[in-house]
Scaffold this active site. Structure first.
Site, PDB file in Angstrom:
ATOM      1  CB  SER A 127       9.400  -5.726 -17.884  1.00  0.00           C
ATOM      2  OG  SER A 127       9.268  -5.424 -16.073  1.00  0.00           O
ATOM      3  CG  ASP A 173       9.683  -7.037 -14.117  1.00  0.00           C
ATOM      4  OD1 ASP A 173       8.580  -6.138 -13.865  1.00  0.00           O
ATOM      5  OD2 ASP A 173      10.777  -6.763 -14.324  1.00  0.00           O
ATOM      6  CE1 TYR A 225      15.321  -3.495  -7.299  1.00  0.00           C
ATOM      7  CE2 TYR A 225      16.717  -5.359  -7.032  1.00  0.00           C
ATOM      8  CZ  TYR A 225      15.498  -4.305  -6.817  1.00  0.00           C
ATOM      9  OH  TYR A 225      14.648  -6.362  -6.790  1.00  0.00           O
TER      10      TYR A 225
HETATM   11  P1  ADP Z   1      14.351  -3.373 -18.970  1.00  0.00           P
HETATM   12  O1  ADP Z   1      14.195  -4.922 -18.565  1.00  0.00           O
HETATM   13  O2  ADP Z   1      13.358  -2.492 -17.820  1.00  0.00           O
HETATM   14  O3  ADP Z   1      14.256  -3.166 -20.303  1.00  0.00           O
HETATM   15  P2  ADP Z   1      16.418  -4.670 -18.984  1.00  0.00           P
HETATM   16  O4  ADP Z   1      18.581  -3.600 -18.718  1.00  0.00           O
HETATM   17  O5  ADP Z   1      16.176  -5.231 -17.038  1.00  0.00           O
HETATM   18  O6  ADP Z   1      16.205  -3.968 -18.510  1.00  0.00           O
HETATM   19  O7  ADP Z   1      16.447  -5.240 -20.057  1.00  0.00           O
HETATM   20  C1  ADP Z   1      16.980  -4.960 -20.871  1.00  0.00           C
HETATM   21  C2  ADP Z   1      18.420  -6.059 -21.641  1.00  0.00           C
HETATM   22  O8  ADP Z   1      17.212  -7.039 -22.030  1.00  0.00           O
HETATM   23  C3  ADP Z   1      19.102  -5.270 -22.987  1.00  0.00           C
HETATM   24  O9  ADP Z   1      19.923  -4.959 -22.453  1.00  0.00           O
HETATM   25  C4  ADP Z   1      19.150  -6.356 -24.018  1.00  0.00           C
HETATM   26  O10 ADP Z   1      20.049  -7.766 -23.594  1.00  0.00           O
HETATM   27  C5  ADP Z   1      17.730  -7.017 -23.415  1.00  0.00           C
HETATM   28  N1  ADP Z   1      16.911  -7.056 -24.619  1.00  0.00           N
HETATM   29  C6  ADP Z   1      15.584  -6.390 -24.417  1.00  0.00           C
HETATM   30  N2  ADP Z   1      14.859  -6.781 -26.048  1.00  0.00           N
HETATM   31  C7  ADP Z   1      15.881  -6.675 -26.487  1.00  0.00           C
HETATM   32  C8  ADP Z   1      16.224  -6.531 -28.135  1.00  0.00           C
HETATM   33  N3  ADP Z   1      14.976  -6.756 -28.660  1.00  0.00           N
HETATM   34  N4  ADP Z   1      17.076  -7.311 -28.645  1.00  0.00           N
HETATM   35  C9  ADP Z   1      18.266  -8.023 -27.682  1.00  0.00           C
HETATM   36  N5  ADP Z   1      17.451  -7.984 -26.746  1.00  0.00           N
HETATM   37  C10 ADP Z   1      17.017  -7.053 -26.052  1.00  0.00           C
HETATM   38 MG    MG Z   2      14.155  -5.482 -17.389  1.00  0.00          MG
END
Ligand code: ADP
Ligand code: MG
Length: 382
Positions: A127, A173, A225
Site C-alpha cells: 500500500s 489500506d 481482482y
Molecule cells: P501499492 O499500493 O501496492 O504499492 P499501487 O499500484 O496501488 O501499489 O500504487 C503504486 C503507485 O503509487 C505508483 O505507481 C505511484 O503512482 C504511486 N506512488 C507510490 N509511492 C510513490 C512515491 N514515493 N512517489 C511517487 N509516486 C508514488
Molecule cells: Mg495500492
C-alpha cells in the site's frame, strides 16, 4: 519512515524553496496480517502499519495552487483547481485526488508545496498508494487547519483512490495507514467500520514477522481482482444475502450454489472471515504463536479456493515453512507481491536466505525482505 527520508525531504525542500518547510508529516505502508479479499465482502481484516512510510516536507502557499516533488521519481508536478479532473494520469494523481476529495467534501484546502520521499516498496501489496494519500491528507488537513476525524480521513483518501485515480479498492489500506498505532494490529470491521487496536507484541513473545517481497511482476491483477469481486457479488445475490459476510451456514450456502468455482470463492471468503475473528481473539489473549496455523490455513485457502497465488509466492511460503517459519502466507491482493512469515526471534534472516537460495535454484529473481514492526499511523512528525 526512515530518518534518511526525513533528512532527504528537509534538504530537498530547503534547496528548492530557499527556506525550511513548515513541518514534516509521514504515513505508513501496511501489511495485512490476515483477512484477504474480505474487505469488499463487508468482512473483517487485520492489518498493521509498517515502519516504512511516505515522508513529506510541506508549506502552505498563497496562490491556491499545489506543487509536489517525489524524490523517488525525481519529478515535480504543479496543478491548480482547474486541473482537478478525475482520471488524471501520473503518480501525482494520488496527491491531486486528495485535494479533490477534500474539496468535494466541502472543505477549503490551502495551496501547498510538498516534497516527499518513501521507503514503502511500490506495487508489492504494501500500500504505497494509501501511504501517499494518507500522508497528503495529513499535510493538507494541518496546513488548512481542518478538523477531520481519523476514520473520515481514511474515507477521503479512499475516495481519491476509487474515484479520482480509478482503483476500486476497499477501505482497509487507508484505514490502516491512518488508524494504526505502535505495537498493535488493527482489527477492522469493513461493514460497521468499528475498530479495535489488538496488542501485537512480537518481541515479548520471542517472535519476528518476516515480510518477504517476491518481486514477482504483477500480471492480470486488475482483471483478476475485478473477476473475484464480481464472483463474490454474484454469489451474494444468488444466496440472497447483502454480502458474503452474512453467510452463517457455509455448507448450506455451498449446496445452494451450482458452480464449483463460485463455491470455492465463497468458501475462501467465509472461512477467512472466521480466521480473522479467531486471530483477533488470540491477540486479545496475547497468544501470538497461535496465529501460525491460521496464517497457514489462510494461504491454502487463497491458493486452492480463491486462486490468487502464483508459483513464486507458493514456493516462498513452502520454503519459509521448511526453513522453520511457524506459519506463513501471502499478504495483499495476490498475483505476486509479498509473503509474511511468523518466525522465532533472530531467525528471520536465515528463513529469508533459504527462500533466496530456492528462488535462485528455480531461476527466479532475488527476493528482498525486512522485519514488519507494528508502527504508528499517519501524522505530523516535526
Ligand atoms: P501499492 O499500493 O501496492 O504499492 P499501487 O499500484 O496501488 O501499489 O500504487 C503504486 C503507485 O503509487 C505508483 O505507481 C505511484 O503512482 C504511486 N506512488 C507510490 N509511492 C510513490 C512515491 N514515493 N512517489 C511517487 N509516486 C508514488
Ligand atoms: Mg495500492
Amino acid at each position: 519512515m526512515s530518518s534518511a527520508d526525513v533528512d532527504a525531504v528537509l534538504s530537498a525542500f530547503t534547496s528548492r524553496f530557499g527556506r525550511d518547510p513548515e513541518g514534516v508529516w509521514a504515513a505508513p505502508g501496511r501489511v495485512n496480517l490476515i483477512g484477504e479479499h474480505t474487505d469488499y465482502n463487508d468482512g473483517f481484516v487485520m492489518p498493521f502499519a509498517l515502519a516504512q512510510a511516505v515522508t513529506v516536507a510541506a508549506e502552505a502557499r498563497a496562490d491556491g495552487r499545489w506543487s509536489v516533488t517525489s524524490l523517488n521519481q525525481d519529478e515535480t508536478h504543479q496543478f491548480g483547481p482547474d486541473d482537478l479532473v478525475p482520471g488524471m494520469d501520473g503518480w501525482h494523481a494520488y496527491v491531486a485526488g486528495v485535494v479533490w476529495a477534500l474539496r468535494e467534501a466541502g472543505r477549503k484546502v490551502r495551496g501547498a508545496d510538498l516534497v516527499l520521499s518513501s521507503d514503502v516498496p511500490v506495487g508489492a501489496g504494501l500500500s504505497s498508494s494509501a501511504a501517499l494519500e494518507c500522508a497528503t491528507l495529513a499535510v493538507l488537513a494541518d496546513l488548512s487547519e481542518l478538523e477531520i476525524e481519523p476514520l473520515e480521513r481514511a474515507k477521503l483518501a479512499r475516495r481519491c483512490e476509487n474515484e479520482f485515480v480509478g482503483a476500486p479498492t476497499g477501505l482497509m489500506d487507508q484505514a490502516a495507514s491512518t488508524l494504526c498505532t505502535v505495537g498493535h494490529a488493527l482489527f477492522f470491521d469493513c461493514r460497521s467500520f468499528e475498530t479495535e487496536q489488538v496488542h501485537l507484541a512480537l518481541d515479548e513473545a520471542g517472535l519476528e514477522l518476516l515480510v518477504l517481497d517476491t518481486r514477482t511482476p504483477h500480471a492480470l491483477v486488475d482483471s483478476e481482482y475485478a473477476a473475484r469481486r464480481r464472483s463474490c457479488e454474484e454469489a451474494a445475490r444468488l444466496l440472497g444475502v447483502r454480502a458474503l459476510r452474512d453467510v452463517t451456514d457455509l455448507d448450506a450456502a455451498l449446496a445452494a450454489l451450482p458452480d464449483p468455482e463460485m463455491q470455492r470463492r465463497v468458501r475462501h471468503v467465509v472461512t477467512e472471515d472466521v480466521r480473522v475473528l479467531e486471530a483477533a481473539e488470540m491477540l486479545r489473549q496475547d497468544r501470538i504463536t497461535d496465529l501460525a496455523p491460521l496464517l497457514d490455513a489462510s494461504h491454502v485457502s487463497m491458493r486452492d479456493d480463491f486462486e490468487i497465488t502464483v508459483p513464486t509466492v507458493d514456493l516462498a511460503v513452502e520454503t519459509a515453512k521448511a526453513a522453520g517459519a511457524l506459519g506463513a502466507r501471502m499478504t495483499g491482493g495476490g498475483f505476486g507481491g509479498c509473503i509474511i512469515a511468523l518466525v522465532a526471534a533472530g531467525t528471520a534472516d536465515q528463513v529469508a536466505a533459504a527462500v533466496a537460495t530456492t528462488f535462485d535454484a528455480a531461476g527466479y529473481g532475488a527476493p528482498s525482505h525486512f522485519l514488519g514492526r507494528p508502527s504508528a499511523g499517519a501524522g505530523r512528525i516535526r
